[in-house]
Design an enzyme around this catalytic site. Sequence first.
Site, PDB file in Angstrom:
ATOM      1  N   GLU A 111       0.824  -1.205   0.000  1.00  0.00           N
ATOM      2  CA  GLU A 111       0.000   0.000   0.000  1.00  0.00           C
ATOM      3  C   GLU A 111       0.861   1.259   0.000  1.00  0.00           C
ATOM      4  O   GLU A 111       0.515   2.260  -0.642  1.00  0.00           O
ATOM      5  CB  GLU A 111      -0.934  -0.028   1.207  1.00  0.00           C
ATOM      6  CG  GLU A 111      -2.006  -1.112   1.075  1.00  0.00           C
ATOM      7  CD  GLU A 111      -2.817  -1.313   2.337  1.00  0.00           C
ATOM      8  OE1 GLU A 111      -4.063  -1.276   2.241  1.00  0.00           O
ATOM      9  OE2 GLU A 111      -2.215  -1.511   3.421  1.00  0.00           O
ATOM     10  N   GLU A 131      -3.907  -9.441   4.028  1.00  0.00           N
ATOM     11  CA  GLU A 131      -4.609  -9.080   5.256  1.00  0.00           C
ATOM     12  C   GLU A 131      -5.765 -10.006   5.602  1.00  0.00           C
ATOM     13  O   GLU A 131      -6.010 -10.299   6.783  1.00  0.00           O
ATOM     14  CB  GLU A 131      -5.124  -7.632   5.155  1.00  0.00           C
ATOM     15  CG  GLU A 131      -4.064  -6.566   5.371  1.00  0.00           C
ATOM     16  CD  GLU A 131      -3.347  -6.193   4.092  1.00  0.00           C
ATOM     17  OE1 GLU A 131      -2.660  -5.158   4.082  1.00  0.00           O
ATOM     18  OE2 GLU A 131      -3.439  -6.944   3.084  1.00  0.00           O
TER      19      GLU A 131
END
Length: 261
Positions: A111, A131
């Site tokens: 990210e 995640e």
Amino acid sequence: MNSSLHVTRNGSILEIILDRPKANAIDAKTSFAMGELFIHFRDDPTLRVAIITGAGERFFSAGWDLKAAAEGEAPDADFGPGGFAGLTELFDLDKPVIAAVNGYAFGGGFELALAADLIVCTRHARFALPESRLGIVPDSGGILRLPKILPPAIVNDMVMTGRHMDAEEALRWGIVNRVVDAGELMTCARDIANSIVASAPLAVAAIKEMYRETRELSVKQGYQHIRSGTLRHYPAVLHSEDASEGPVAFAEKRSPIWKGR
């Protein structure tokens, strides 16, 4: 300065190395320091381009520090100015950032790279958003930025299964700009940075601003928005000294001398 961040300045280029063995994971304290650093970069008129990379050759960043999480740091903790890693929510940064991905960019590390304007990576680099396998979600930009690059089926595959994407596949999909040997990574990033420095600073700022402000609009709406007078950099660049200098330098067959005004 946080001891996990090594910062050097090469003229108008700021180089940042994230150094948190073993995986360059980022906790809230480090994220705060990164945010302060990127804000300093934003506000220093003598800086033009930033390069962010990781120490070592294995990890760019494994993302959120799961050791800190196990010790009680919550997924919705305050990660400081600029959001996670200091860059993922720094929306008013109108200077380019290059992510030099030296290895695995997982979770928040991916990210962070996606929040940069350009990505160069080594051939052994890997990208993943794992995640969901940890009971959390990629909410530091992954689920927001990745669908703007990849088709839905590929995004779903990555975020729901956590599968890894190698460097060549990332290049094919347009996630990264260059794939190079490990020893050439920083040279490549610096070459791109120097190419940007050769461009007019106001023009580069206006390009980032226009892209950010119009990317969700239709072409017609985009035209209307940039002509509305509400943008900061676009009107300024049209009537700047640099806008006059560029054509004159071209006609005189010399390099332009940018003044940033």
